[in-house]
Scaffold this active site. Structure first.
Site, PDB file in Angstrom:
ATOM      1  N   ASP A 166      36.785  39.929  41.540  1.00 23.21           N
ATOM      2  CA  ASP A 166      37.367  38.963  41.363  1.00 23.21           C
ATOM      3  C   ASP A 166      38.583  38.974  41.307  1.00 23.21           C
ATOM      4  O   ASP A 166      39.765  40.480  41.626  1.00 23.21           O
ATOM      5  CB  ASP A 166      37.184  39.136  39.652  1.00 23.21           C
ATOM      6  CG  ASP A 166      37.836  38.474  38.516  1.00 23.21           C
ATOM      7  OD1 ASP A 166      38.703  37.054  39.231  1.00 23.21           O
ATOM      8  OD2 ASP A 166      37.520  38.299  37.385  1.00 23.21           O
ATOM      9  N   ASP A 371      42.603  31.302  42.577  1.00 26.15           N
ATOM     10  CA  ASP A 371      41.288  32.361  41.594  1.00 26.15           C
ATOM     11  C   ASP A 371      39.802  32.343  42.222  1.00 26.15           C
ATOM     12  O   ASP A 371      39.101  31.011  42.792  1.00 26.15           O
ATOM     13  CB  ASP A 371      41.560  31.887  40.466  1.00 26.15           C
ATOM     14  CG  ASP A 371      40.919  32.872  39.717  1.00 26.15           C
ATOM     15  OD1 ASP A 371      40.139  34.475  39.721  1.00 26.15           O
ATOM     16  OD2 ASP A 371      39.267  31.852  38.868  1.00 26.15           O
TER      17      ASP A 371
END
Length: 493
Positions: A166, A371
């Site tokens: 992440d 992201d």
């Protein structure tokens, strides 16, 4: 480990948290072509011809090997798989009802709302106050949609664990025994720190604990024996609470990092897809990227596979000094208020051969994030309206279908073997135009409901987010030392 554990006596209550992320109609999308240009030439240059079968995941994992294709000569390479796909050992044990395209979109929206909340509140986490702290006791939901996982080794002797990677998180954490509150179901045995010779809790007086306390969106505290505690809770009520500790991290067999700081979570909940936890690739000083800087120089890259039945890679470091000339770099912007996130300077969008009539100020007002955990790219309302109008015009020969959750431009491709869709390019500061792979333009529920994989924000002030659908098959090179992001073509197939 302490025999009296303050984490079970309630846990932790706090707010503020995860993430990042990220005009008019264009009535002349295909008008005004250069005289003499044929339709065939136009399609070759400005359109994708896609087999319908290429949009659908296969029931078995592809046997092809994904490598960085010469864009970067990485020191270390990990295989990336979709956590619910056939290439993952977790995939066959998922409950289908939790991982339908509709459910994934709902979870994706939850992640975006979490990012917006973090950017709005822009604060550190609250303090965990030992036995006075409380933790939500109801079941959590997905950690947004961190769909892609890698396997790393933790402990001595080494135990392998599957972790969601992440770019929107800093703290790496895994589930640990004993589960004094609750632990969700994971594929591998839960890590037992008492059986590792290299595990050590970090004390509250240590400088490492001070680093954690200054990290954004993480709550901290101390036990009665002055051991450093952490707690991280996401907007959807997923959470991890435990000890801030150090341990040996092994990336492949050759790269071993001693005293790697991570969260050893003894109270965790959420639908994490049977993974053991999370690998934090943010840019704050407790992230995996920061802790391995001496080895890898703050350089990592990854490629998102085109479907859940194929593989990609996560690569660290670089051997030699040459990066392929095909890689296009744009600046990574730094915002001191949001030190974890990777900001970009998006300045325009093209559909087919036409640059959309969107003023650069539309993007500058709210900014743009990239992201790894967001699925669908979010755009400012006027930017999305222009994209949608141009795309619909170029797709007018195909029958439309009902909207799917946040996606309002969908088509019924029943009976088609191939489709022709316009190319979409994102334009970044520095004269960089990045072509989105054809498989990253469409989002598939079923063959009779295939949708444009972009969505509009509800407010012009909300940040734009470049999601992982639009990152497919690109070799994305994060060069932290030079504050730049590279886009390399043909990263993985």
């Amino acid at each position: 480990m302490a025999t009296t554990n303050p984490l079970i006596s309630g846990g932790v209550l706090f707010s503020s948290l995860l993430c990042l992320l990220f005009c008019s109609e264009n009535a002349c999308a295909y008008e005004g072509r250069v005289r003499g240009e044929t339709m065939e030439t136009h399609h070759q240059q400005h359109s994708h011809v896609i087999k319908i079968s290429d949009l659908l995941p296969a029931p078995v994992c592809s046997t092809s090997t994904s490598t960085p294709k010469g864009n970067i000569n990485a020191k270390t390479l990990l295989k990336v798989v979709h956590k619910h796909g056939p290439c993952s050992k977790h995939g066959s044990k998922q409950k289908a009802k939790n991982h339908t395209p509709t459910q994934i979109l709902l979870q994706d929206q939850s992640r975006v709302e979490m990012i917006k909340s973090r950017l709005t509140n822009a604060s550190k986490g609250d303090q965990v106050q030992g036995s006075k702290a409380t933790i939500p006791l109801h079941s959590g939901h997905s950690l947004g949609t961190g769909n892609y996982i890698v396997t790393v080794g933790i402990g001595s002797p080494q135990k392998d664990f599957s972790l969601v990677f992440d770019t929107g998180s800093d703290l790496t954490w895994i589930q640990c025994q004993p589960c004094v509150g609750s632990c969700y179901t994971q594929q591998e045995p839960i890590f037992n720190p008492s059986k590792s010779s290299s595990y050590s809790n970090i004390t509250c007086k240590a400088k490492e604990c001070s680093s954690l306390k200054s990290a954004p969106f993480i709550a901290t505290g101390c036990t009665s024996s002055t051991t450093c505690l952490y707690a991280i809770q996401y907007r959807d009520q997923s959470y991890s609470v435990g000890y801030f500790a150090s341990e040996t991290l092994t990336i492949k067999s050759s790269d071993v990092f001693h005293k790697f700081m991570f969260g050893c979570g003894e109270n965790n909940d959420g639908l994490f897809g049977r993974t053991a936890g999370l690998l934090g690739l943010g840019r704050y000083n407790i992230s995996m990227i920061s802790q391995t800087y001496k080895k890898y120089g703050g350089l990592f890259s990854y490629c998102i596979p085109s479907t859940s039945s194929s593989t990609g890679y996560l690569a660290f470091g670089h051997k030699g000094n040459t990066i392929s000339s095909e890689v296009k770099f744009t600046p990574l912007l730094v915002n001191s208020k949001y030190p974890s996130f990777y900001f970009l300077d998006l300045i325009g969008i093209s559909v087919g051969r036409d640059k959309l009539p969107i003023n650069e100020s539309v993007f500058a007002t709210s900014g743009t994030l990239i992201d790894s955990g967001t699925v669908i790219t979010r755009l400012q309302p006027s930017a999305y309206s222009a994209l949608r109008s141009s795309f619909r015009q170029s797709m007018s020969s195909y029958p439309m279908a009902d909207a799917l959750s946040i996606l309002d431009t969908c088509y019924n491709f029943t009976g088609y073997d191939t489709i022709t869709i316009p190319k979409i390019a994102l334009n970044f500061r520095g004269g960089i135009a990045v072509d989105i792979d054809g498989t990253g333009i469409m989002y598939v529920r079923t063959i009779d409901q295939v949708c444009l994989a972009f969505a509009g924000n509800s407010d012009a002030g909300n940040i734009a987010i470049l999601g992982n659908s639009q990152q497919k098959r690109l070799d994305l090179i994060y060069d932290i030392a030079k504050n730049r992001l590279g886009f390399g073509p043909g990263g993985c197939n």
